[in-house]
Design a protein around this motif. Sequence first.
Motif, PDB file in Angstrom:
ATOM      1  N   GLU A   1     -59.455  -4.250 -40.470  1.00 21.14           N
ATOM      2  CA  GLU A   1     -58.781  -3.730 -39.277  1.00 21.14           C
ATOM      3  C   GLU A   1     -57.298  -3.507 -39.545  1.00 21.14           C
ATOM      4  OE1 GLU A   1     -57.306  -5.716 -35.230  1.00 21.14           O
ATOM      5  OE2 GLU A   1     -59.503  -5.676 -35.377  1.00 21.14           O
TER       6      GLU A   1
ATOM      7  N   GLY B   1     -57.231   0.214 -39.408  1.00 22.00           N
ATOM      8  CA  GLY B   1     -57.053   0.452 -37.987  1.00 22.00           C
ATOM      9  C   GLY B   1     -58.228  -0.030 -37.159  1.00 22.00           C
ATOM     10  N   ILE B   2     -57.951  -0.350 -35.905  1.00 17.20           N
ATOM     11  CA  ILE B   2     -58.967  -0.901 -35.026  1.00 17.20           C
ATOM     12  C   ILE B   2     -60.064   0.114 -34.711  1.00 17.20           C
ATOM     13  CG2 ILE B   2     -57.837  -0.276 -32.842  1.00 17.20           C
ATOM     14  CD1 ILE B   2     -58.662  -3.085 -31.822  1.00 17.20           C
ATOM     15  N   GLU B   3     -59.731   1.413 -34.782  1.00 13.05           N
ATOM     16  CA  GLU B   3     -60.752   2.429 -34.534  1.00 13.05           C
ATOM     17  C   GLU B   3     -61.827   2.408 -35.608  1.00 13.05           C
ATOM     18  OE1 GLU B   3     -57.552   3.051 -34.868  1.00 13.05           O
ATOM     19  OE2 GLU B   3     -56.860   3.465 -32.808  1.00 13.05           O
ATOM     20  N   GLU B   4     -61.430   2.029 -36.816  1.00  8.28           N
ATOM     21  CA  GLU B   4     -62.377   1.943 -37.929  1.00  8.28           C
ATOM     22  C   GLU B   4     -63.169   0.649 -37.882  1.00  8.28           C
ATOM     23  OE1 GLU B   4     -64.455   2.665 -41.466  1.00  8.28           O
ATOM     24  OE2 GLU B   4     -63.252   4.035 -40.238  1.00  8.28           O
ATOM     25  N   TYR B   5     -62.489  -0.443 -37.528  1.00 11.49           N
ATOM     26  CA  TYR B   5     -63.150  -1.750 -37.614  1.00 11.49           C
ATOM     27  C   TYR B   5     -62.492  -2.712 -36.638  1.00 11.49           C
ATOM     28  CZ  TYR B   5     -66.374  -4.492 -40.547  1.00 11.49           C
ATOM     29  OH  TYR B   5     -67.445  -5.205 -41.035  1.00 11.49           O
ATOM     30  N   ASP B   6     -63.147  -2.986 -35.532  1.00 15.10           N
ATOM     31  CA  ASP B   6     -62.625  -3.896 -34.520  1.00 15.10           C
ATOM     32  C   ASP B   6     -63.115  -5.307 -34.842  1.00 15.10           C
ATOM     33  OD1 ASP B   6     -61.846  -5.322 -32.325  1.00 15.10           O
ATOM     34  OD2 ASP B   6     -62.691  -3.969 -30.841  1.00 15.10           O
TER      35      ASP B   6
ATOM     36  N   ASP C   1     -65.068  -7.358 -32.234  1.00 15.07           N
ATOM     37  CA  ASP C   1     -66.394  -6.896 -31.797  1.00 15.07           C
ATOM     38  C   ASP C   1     -67.459  -7.621 -32.614  1.00 15.07           C
ATOM     39  OD1 ASP C   1     -68.692  -5.577 -31.063  1.00 15.07           O
ATOM     40  OD2 ASP C   1     -67.822  -3.568 -31.186  1.00 15.07           O
TER      41      ASP C   1
ATOM     42  N   GLN D   1     -68.285   7.106 -38.475  1.00 12.44           N
ATOM     43  CA  GLN D   1     -68.340   5.647 -38.394  1.00 12.44           C
ATOM     44  C   GLN D   1     -69.717   5.178 -38.867  1.00 12.44           C
ATOM     45  OE1 GLN D   1     -67.570   2.394 -38.603  1.00 12.44           O
ATOM     46  NE2 GLN D   1     -66.110   2.653 -36.921  1.00 12.44           N
TER      47      GLN D   1
END
Length: 283
Positions: free
Chosen positions: A190, A194-199, A202, A268
């Motif tokens: 992350e 970035g959080i869009e790729e890997y939160d 979650d 994704q």
Amino acid sequence: MTDSARLLRQHSFVELGARQRAQALLDDGSFRELLDPFARMMSPWLAQQGVVPQADDGVIIAKGSIVGRPVVICAIEGGFQGGSMGEVGGAKMASALELAAQDNRKGIPTAAVLLLETGGVRLQEANLGLAAIADIHAAIVDLRRYQPVIGVVAGSVGCFGGMSIAAGLCSYLVVTQEARLGLNGPQVIEQEAGIEEYDSRDRPFIWSLIGGEQRFASGLVDAFVADDIQAIEQQVQTLLLQGIPKTQRSGQYEWFLQRLARLDTGPQIDPATVRNLYQGEQP
């Protein structure tokens, strides 16, 4: 009541400490710890950085037997510094594996079980920890020529970083539903992508990609068992009795590279894509 009897009353393997996990897997009465906390083998670097060290540096080394066969167990305590590997703990683990290989060359057929609850290298010890992990890798490759090296990732810390490479080098790998296995941890991915790729928050998403069940379905580990002491004990015994695998997983790198070359990294990734990627007969 014996130590084994007390442990069997506690069904969860995950909830045990590293020392208890080693005791649970070894034959009753055979547990003998090497360089225990009274040896005071602790990191000289943590206190200098304001971190309280631990007397065994978070790595328990035990000799004993499983189904009557000589075994050394290296158990990492995930509750200490996230199971991170530093100079002392890494040296204990590498030396234990090296001595097991020497035993085999002397005619003593000693196998190894690695209980891996680790985030990888200890950041406070940086290059010293990396060097120790490299020694562990070399020792695994040496020992597995003679006897199985069985890795167990139970949870909840998981197995990441350089120690995930150690897991990949094991003759056999056992995981539970709670386990996670990956080269980079969720928070590292992350941070970098970035959080869009890997939160990393979650949890269902994380476990669906790198959790124990997914890794087993993808053929990256050999056994998927319940978080139960007896189930894990029986699985380790079964793999130990199987002996050295015909082909080590790390020797199949060309097959894995061919599969990874097919992956479209644009969209994704999802669990189904991961499983489909690894379908097909392995060499």
